[in-house]
Design an enzyme around this catalytic site. Sequence first.
Site, PDB file in Angstrom:
ATOM      1  N   HIS A 189       0.763  -1.205  -0.107  1.00 54.14           N
ATOM      2  CA  HIS A 189      -0.001   0.129   0.087  1.00 54.14           C
ATOM      3  C   HIS A 189       1.044   1.361  -0.089  1.00 54.14           C
ATOM      4  O   HIS A 189       1.912   1.274   0.251  1.00 54.14           O
ATOM      5  CB  HIS A 189      -0.974   0.133   1.348  1.00 54.14           C
ATOM      6  CG  HIS A 189      -1.977  -1.029   1.282  1.00 54.14           C
ATOM      7  ND1 HIS A 189      -2.758  -1.151   0.185  1.00 54.14           N
ATOM      8  CD2 HIS A 189      -2.337  -1.891   2.191  1.00 54.14           C
ATOM      9  CE1 HIS A 189      -3.648  -2.069   0.522  1.00 54.14           C
ATOM     10  NE2 HIS A 189      -3.558  -2.577   1.813  1.00 54.14           N
ATOM     11  N   CYS A 217      -0.458   2.487  -4.537  1.00 49.03           N
ATOM     12  CA  CYS A 217      -1.022   4.045  -4.834  1.00 49.03           C
ATOM     13  C   CYS A 217      -0.184   5.013  -4.452  1.00 49.03           C
ATOM     14  O   CYS A 217       0.746   4.895  -3.626  1.00 49.03           O
ATOM     15  CB  CYS A 217      -2.263   3.877  -3.945  1.00 49.03           C
ATOM     16  SG  CYS A 217      -3.725   3.309  -4.488  1.00 49.03           S
TER      17      CYS A 217
END
Length: 318
Positions: free
Chosen positions: A152, A195
């Site tokens: 992430h 991301c």
Amino acid sequence: MDETDGACVGKLKNSLCKKTNLKDNLEVGQVGDTITNNNNNEESLLRMEGSATAPTILTDLSYYKMDHQYRGLLIIFNHEKYEKETKLNGQPRLGTDKDVEKIRSAFKAIGFEVHMFKDMLLHEIRQQIDLYVKSQHYHRLRDCFAIFVLTHGDQNLLWARDACYDPADVIWSKLTGDKCPALAGKPKLMFFQACQGDKLDPGVKLIFPRSPRTEVDGGFFQEIPVCADFLLCYATYPGYYAFRNERKGSYWVTVLCEELVKRYVHTDIMHILTMVNNRMGIEFSSYNSDKVKNNKRQISYFSSSLTKILVFGQKMRT
């Protein structure tokens, strides 16, 4: 079902360190796809997983030399599980192991040795990078060095199992020519499937008309910038989501691996990455029951301080 690799996790359809006791963490003492923990014997790092296919011999010094004993080393930091105490609430990144399989297969085909570490804590990542930096004799035998991080992320930050970190501080700044002399002048490739924000790319329609359609090695000694020879590749543009499918993995990793294997013998890396973006722009769109997140686009982003042309399948005549 697709997921976004970010701090805000939304579901979208479409070392040589000592062995840790983290649940489901790979044992860093295994031989093959991980560094061997052989009483810190660095010579055990010299195990290779194959070599590239028959190359073309070049004499153009504007190309990176691909004539060392081994092609390169790829380190994969794979994150599926996170501590419950973090803002990620322990939610797993389903599908990431599919990405690992594709990455390992593609880079082995190119001739890389692959070491993989799973669900590491931040201090373990730091320790692992430091140990690779110290292995100067190991890097001297290889053409290049690469790291792939699957995790992430948000706004240029990445997540370890327990904490968020800046990859510039923890990873690539440790590999500059002044800190790791054996990698000076060699390409160092960083890939990040994560991301970089929470924006969604709606895409834009294009209307097409119906009408027909230095040389740098000048002497025995050469000074180069310490931050030269890096290529940083991100799954998505700064500020935007990266998509991942729970069953198949991320589309960017899939396309990147396919294009690498297809083109590496004769095509330079910048051209390959451009072809990846070409496919991403044409082939990819998200599918989600939430209309806000449905039919969104993704484009990868790369930043380069490479000083020569990098073609994995070609050797330089010295």
